[in-house]
Motif scaffolding. Structure first.
Motif, PDB file in Angstrom:
ATOM      1  N   ASP A  52      53.794  50.543  37.109  1.00 42.37           N
ATOM      2  CA  ASP A  52      52.303  50.412  37.033  1.00 42.37           C
ATOM      3  C   ASP A  52      51.970  49.303  36.311  1.00 42.37           C
ATOM      4  O   ASP A  52      52.551  48.778  35.189  1.00 42.37           O
ATOM      5  N   HIS A  78      59.360  46.675  39.901  1.00 43.21           N
ATOM      6  CA  HIS A  78      58.139  46.409  40.676  1.00 43.21           C
ATOM      7  C   HIS A  78      57.524  45.133  39.685  1.00 43.21           C
ATOM      8  O   HIS A  78      57.803  44.900  38.544  1.00 43.21           O
ATOM      9  N   THR A 127      51.672  49.879  41.141  1.00 45.29           N
ATOM     10  CA  THR A 127      50.540  50.784  41.509  1.00 45.29           C
ATOM     11  C   THR A 127      49.444  50.187  40.057  1.00 45.29           C
ATOM     12  O   THR A 127      49.949  49.692  39.196  1.00 45.29           O
ATOM     13  N   LYS A 128      48.274  50.762  40.251  1.00 48.85           N
ATOM     14  CA  LYS A 128      47.235  50.583  39.230  1.00 48.85           C
ATOM     15  C   LYS A 128      46.694  52.097  39.213  1.00 48.85           C
ATOM     16  O   LYS A 128      45.679  52.248  39.624  1.00 48.85           O
ATOM     17  N   ALA A 129      47.283  52.668  37.913  1.00 51.28           N
ATOM     18  CA  ALA A 129      46.793  54.106  37.887  1.00 51.28           C
ATOM     19  C   ALA A 129      46.796  54.384  36.534  1.00 51.28           C
ATOM     20  O   ALA A 129      45.791  55.112  35.820  1.00 51.28           O
TER      21      ALA A 129
END
Length: 207
Positions: A52, A78, A127-129
């Protein structure tokens, strides 16, 4: 923001001599393109869990000009940031990104001349959470970094000066550099040989 401009003239090697191994990030945190300019600025710290990158993207819009974004991640699967994020950071005056993780879009970052120090690149975005506080203590390259600590990064590596020691370290570094600049190579060689020979003698070496 306190004036720390003097640190831009201090090589990471000089700071490493003064601060010791514990304030030097490990060799895996390297500039992703070269020749990279030396950067110096107060740390704006970010923690991103594996996979993330939300909080780094949030930090880009919150860090003051001149800051160095220091990111704890450790994720090797990532990318934390790419070309557009780095371009916005650069446009907002961020001095550099130092990340214990990976980035992407290296060609764009290199062409823009934006300093990024990280463990490498990978094309897969995170991801962006995951929300986390900004400017808390982080661990990057084996060094604990707190908001406002002075980060100096150049082609030799990344060194972190604790904010509480800023003035003391800068003054000592400047004195050390002035002394070295005034010394000729002949003088250095003579002093160096005398020191090495003394150590050898004390250790019983007779060659």
């Amino acid at each position: 923001m306190n004036d720390i401009s003097g640190f831009s003239g201090v090589p990471s090697t000089t700071l490493a001599d003064l601060l010791g191994r514990g304030q030097v990030m490990d060799a895996g945190i390297r500039p992703l393109w070269s020749p990279v300019p030396r950067v110096a600025g107060p740390a704006f710290t970010v923690r991103c869990p594996p996979g993330d990158n939300l909080m780094l993207h949030a930090a880009v819009h919150r860090a003051e000009p001149g800051s160095v974004l220091v990111v704890e991640s450790g994720d090797m699967d990532h990318a934390l940031a790419g070309g557009n994020v780095c371009a916005v950071a650069q446009r907002r005056g961020v001095a550099a990104i130092v990340a214990d993780g990976l980035t992407r879009d290296l060609a764009e970052v290199r062409e823009a001349g934006f300093p990024v120090y990280a463990r490498g690149v990978i094309p897969v975005p995170g991801t962006k959470a995951a929300v986390a506080p900004l400017n808390g203590p982080v661990r990057c390259g084996g060094v604990t970094v707190r908001a406002g600590d002075i980060v100096v990064a150049d082609e030799e590596g990344v060194v972190v000066t604790p904010a509480a020691r800023r003035d003391e370290v800068l003054l000592t570094a400047e004195k050390k550099l002035a002394k070295e600049a005034a010394e000729t190579l002949d003088q250095w060689e003579a002093a160096h040989r005398a020191r090495i020979d003394t150590i050898l003698r004390e250790q019983g070496f007779t060659g």
